[in-house]
Motif scaffolding. Structure first.
Motif, short mmCIF file in Angstrom:
data_model
loop_
_atom_site.label_atom_id
_atom_site.label_comp_id
_atom_site.label_asym_id
_atom_site.label_seq_id
_atom_site.Cartn_x
_atom_site.Cartn_y
_atom_site.Cartn_z
N GLY A 1 21.20 -17.24 41.71
CA GLY A 1 21.98 -16.22 42.65
C GLY A 1 22.34 -14.77 42.13
N ASN A 2 21.30 -14.49 41.45
CA ASN A 2 21.47 -13.00 40.76
C ASN A 2 20.30 -11.99 40.70
N GLN B 1 19.03 -4.49 40.92
CA GLN B 1 20.10 -3.35 40.69
C GLN B 1 19.74 -2.67 39.19
N GLY B 2 19.88 -3.76 38.26
CA GLY B 2 19.49 -3.48 36.78
C GLY B 2 18.15 -2.61 36.62
N ILE B 3 17.12 -3.08 37.04
CA ILE B 3 16.06 -2.50 37.04
C ILE B 3 16.04 -1.18 37.66
N ARG C 1 27.82 -13.19 37.99
CA ARG C 1 26.47 -12.88 38.28
C ARG C 1 26.15 -11.21 38.21
N GLU C 2 27.32 -10.46 38.78
CA GLU C 2 27.01 -9.35 39.09
C GLU C 2 26.85 -8.46 37.83
N VAL D 1 20.59 -6.11 32.53
CA VAL D 1 19.40 -5.72 32.67
C VAL D 1 18.76 -4.36 32.32
N GLU D 2 19.89 -3.74 32.87
CA GLU D 2 19.85 -2.30 32.47
C GLU D 2 19.64 -1.79 31.08
#
Length: 269
Positions: free
Chosen positions: A43-44, A50-52, A18-19, A25-26
């Motif tokens: 669960g992510n 974080q990616g955003i 999931r990490e 996303v980035e």
């Protein structure tokens, strides 16, 4: 239309790693994606946030959707739903969601209580649009009767082997989006001769053909899931693939009714 929604988004469901969604996303946002789809039970949400944050794209440019009320979580009470959404906002590190879905109309879902909580979140500005997922026409009709706010989208499994014509027509009639999950039928599209021949004619992949077919339909958008940079890029490029009318008709004519996500508690069972 109900409102603007980027036609191809990034779906983020996975059971493991999931990490890695922070990087995915980035990558997607830097590539041009502006629609990110997640859910509490994935669960992510933390990693999506974080990616955003890491992408060089303003939060206001990203259409961010998550989902709550999945069978037995977060609970049937209005307060539990509101608390869970506030928790999601904290994990994602955002002040609002562009879209919040009811994940399943089952289990702890109670139309009056659940949709009442959604309406409260909408009125407070914590969510900008109300959506539903895995709803059939009967559940949609009921939701319309309860809500004062409009339904923005119904997210359902939709691909060339499960074409959801009735729900697509409903979306057009009631002016909301049908958001297609599993739009590539978890890879089964690569085995279909119709999609294969059309892909060959265009010098492209069956994935792009399946997505382009969905995008040829009124009020339809898609959220293909991918953790591969090359596939993320390939899926996004499907927006530029124009299928001919005859090719669309050939895909329309695929005679299969193959549902991949079929739960005992689903409203169609």
């Amino acid at each position: 239309m109900a409102g603007d929604l980027p036609r191809v988004g990034l779906g983020t469901y996975s059971d493991t790693n999931r990490e890695q969604w922070a990087e995915c996303v980035e990558t997607a946002l830097e590539m041009g994606y502006r629609h990110i789809d997640t859910a509490q039970v994935y669960g992510n949400e933390e990693y999506v946030g974080q990616g955003i944050e890491r992408a060089s794209v303003d939060r206001q440019e990203v259409f961010l959707a998550t989902k709550t009320v999945h069978v037995d979580v977060p609970g049937p009470e209005r307060s539990a739903i509101i608390d869970s959404v506030e928790e999601s906002l904290g994990k994602i590190r955002t002040d609002y969601l562009d879209l919040l879905y009811v994940h399943w109309p089952a289990g702890c879902y109670d139309p009056e209580t659940t949709l009442g909580a959604f309406e409260e979140l909408y009125e407070e500005g914590l969510i900008r649009n109300i959506g539903v997922s895995n709803f059939e026409p009967e559940q949609l009709d009921e939701a319309h009767e309860i809500l004062d706010a409009p339904i923005f989208a119904n997210q359902v499994e939709c691909h060339p082997f499960l074409q959801q014509e009735e729900l697509r027509e409903y979306a057009v009639e009631h002016d909301h989006w049908l958001v297609a999950y599993c739009p590539l039928a978890r890879g089964e599209i690569f085995e279909d001769p119709v999609l294969g021949s059309i892909a060959k004619a265009h010098g492209t992949s069956e994935a792009q053909v399946a997505l382009a077919w969905l995008l040829s339909k009124e009020n339809v958008t898609a959220v293909p899931r991918s953790m591969s940079e090359s596939h993320i890029r390939e899926n996004f490029a499907a927006r530029d693939l124009d299928l001919g009318d005859e090719e669309v008709e050939r895909i329309d004519g695929i005679e299969r009714e193959h549902r991949l996500i079929d739960r005992d508690y689903a409203p169609w069972n």
